[in-house]
Design an enzyme around this catalytic site. Structure first.
Site, PDB file in Angstrom:
ATOM      1  N   PHE A  38      12.260  -5.443   7.007  1.00 61.34           N
ATOM      2  CA  PHE A  38      13.590  -5.335   6.410  1.00 61.34           C
ATOM      3  C   PHE A  38      14.286  -4.058   6.852  1.00 61.34           C
ATOM      4  O   PHE A  38      13.699  -3.222   7.537  1.00 61.34           O
ATOM      5  CB  PHE A  38      13.505  -5.429   4.881  1.00 61.34           C
ATOM      6  N   ALA A 159       7.104   0.187  12.235  1.00 62.18           N
ATOM      7  CA  ALA A 159       7.767  -1.020  11.723  1.00 62.18           C
ATOM      8  C   ALA A 159       8.129  -0.786  10.261  1.00 62.18           C
ATOM      9  O   ALA A 159       7.356  -0.178   9.519  1.00 62.18           O
ATOM     10  CB  ALA A 159       6.833  -2.217  11.838  1.00 62.18           C
ATOM     11  N   LYS A 160       9.291  -1.278   9.876  1.00 59.35           N
ATOM     12  CA  LYS A 160       9.673  -1.198   8.456  1.00 59.35           C
ATOM     13  C   LYS A 160       9.275  -2.540   7.821  1.00 59.35           C
ATOM     14  O   LYS A 160      10.090  -3.453   7.700  1.00 59.35           O
ATOM     15  CB  LYS A 160      11.171  -0.914   8.331  1.00 59.35           C
ATOM     16  N   ALA A 161       7.994  -2.632   7.500  1.00 57.35           N
ATOM     17  CA  ALA A 161       7.438  -3.888   7.004  1.00 57.35           C
ATOM     18  C   ALA A 161       7.227  -3.810   5.502  1.00 57.35           C
ATOM     19  O   ALA A 161       6.841  -2.757   4.977  1.00 57.35           O
ATOM     20  CB  ALA A 161       6.109  -4.166   7.692  1.00 57.35           C
ATOM     21  N   TYR A 165       5.035  -0.893   2.147  1.00 54.86           N
ATOM     22  CA  TYR A 165       5.532  -0.321   0.890  1.00 54.86           C
ATOM     23  C   TYR A 165       4.540  -0.465  -0.247  1.00 54.86           C
ATOM     24  O   TYR A 165       4.777   0.067  -1.338  1.00 54.86           O
ATOM     25  CB  TYR A 165       6.936  -0.878   0.580  1.00 54.86           C
TER      26      TYR A 165
END
Ligand code: PMP
Length: 307
Positions: A38, A159-161, A165
């Site tokens: 995202f 990566a903004k996975a 989070y």
């Protein structure tokens, strides 16, 4: 009160639909295995209208995240960028936070994600100061987390996975429960990495330091913008491994992020940083940054896209 406008619109797989209809099935792969990537962007209320900050850079990072996770997006980067603008326009907010998300949908529930469709959505909401209303001037109190950041070659930090989070959540929960606003995580070598949702910078003897991408940090778009501004101000930028104890002896410390913008840190582990309030270098960088985002300073780098 909800942050969300439930009368608003969400873009899902090519169509704008009512907020309340923007649902996915419980059997979607993403719910079970965290298979999403995202972005988080902000749109600002400028004198000439609403403008999205660094749209191109965010979309580049989104498509990089997809490439790392072998997700074939059914839209070109340009088409998805247009969807971001369209959703922002459709919701009519002068300023907002924007969340494009790409996820593995509903078809097969084995660990192998490949049989599932790659679904896409964009939602927006009104988000004020992420680390508290007074944080931008007053600074925040943080701790060094007992949780480490993602180790290299486990979950890719570039990566903004969504799954990354889970690590951020451990850092954030520990900090909040222990009475701090945020946590700073070290990497597996014990060097400074980043906050649960922010990159970190420190000022020492007039130079500005920030950990390199190899320290398990997200390649922050605000980080990149701030590095540009620091160099333009003629300040030396040191992008090198930062040992933990440099936090305590820093003259100034600040976080950067789309949500956090530029937020000063006034203490770490109850040790006051510098004078214990926002320092002059942080203020100079904030003035440049917020100057561009309010239209007071020229957008020399073409960072703003009007919706
Ligand atoms: N690190 C992490 C872990 C984050 O979640 C974020 C927020 N996206 C950042 C750094 C800052 O990145 P950006 O400036 O692109 O928002």
């Amino acid at each position: 009160m909800s942050l969300f406008d439930e009368n608003g619109k969400v873009w899902m797989n090519g169509r704008l639909i009512p907020w309340k209809d923007a649902n996915i099935h419980i059997a979607s792969h993403v719910i079970h295995y965290g298979s999403s990537v995202f972005e988080g962007l902000r749109a600002y209320a400028m004198p000439k209208g609403t403008a999205v900050f660094r749209l191109e850079a965010h979309m580049r990072r989104l498509y990089d995240s997809c490439k790392i996770f072998r997700m074939d997006v059914p839209y070109s980067e340009k088409e998805f960028s247009e969807a971001v603008l369209e959703t922002t326009r459709a919701n009519g907010l002068a300023a907002c936070y924007i969340r494009p998300i790409i996820y593995r949908g509903y078809k097969a529930l084995g660990v192998n994600p490949l049989p599932n469709p790659v679904d896409c959505a964009v939602l927006v909401w009104d988000w004020g100061k992420y680390l508290g209303d007074e944080s931008i001037d007053q600074g925040v109190d943080v701790k060094v987390s007992s949780w480490w950041r993602l180790a290299p070659n486990t979950l890719p930090a570039l990566a903004k996975a969504g799954a990354n989070y889970m690590n951020s959540q451990l850092i954030k929960m520990e900090a909040k429960i222990d009475g701090y606003e945020e946590g700073i995580a070290l990497n597996i070598r014990g060097h400074i990495s980043e906050g649960s949702g922010e990159n970190i910078f420190l000022v020492r003897n007039g130079d500005v330091w920030t950990p390199p991408l190899s320290s398990s940090v997200l390649p922050g778009i605000t980080r990149d913008s701030v590095i540009t501004l620091i160099r333009e101000l003629g300040i030396r930028l040191v992008e090198e491994t930062v040992p933990r104890e440099m936090l305590y002896i820093a003259d100034e410390l600040f976080f950067t992020g789309t949500a956090a913008e530029i937020t000063p840190v006034r203490s770490v582990d109850r040790v006051a940083i510098g004078s214990g309030r926002r320092g002059p270098v942080t203020k100079r960088i904030q003035d440049e940054f917020f100057g561009i985002l309010s239209g007071v300073k020229e957008d020399q780098h073409h960072w703003l896209t009007y919706i």
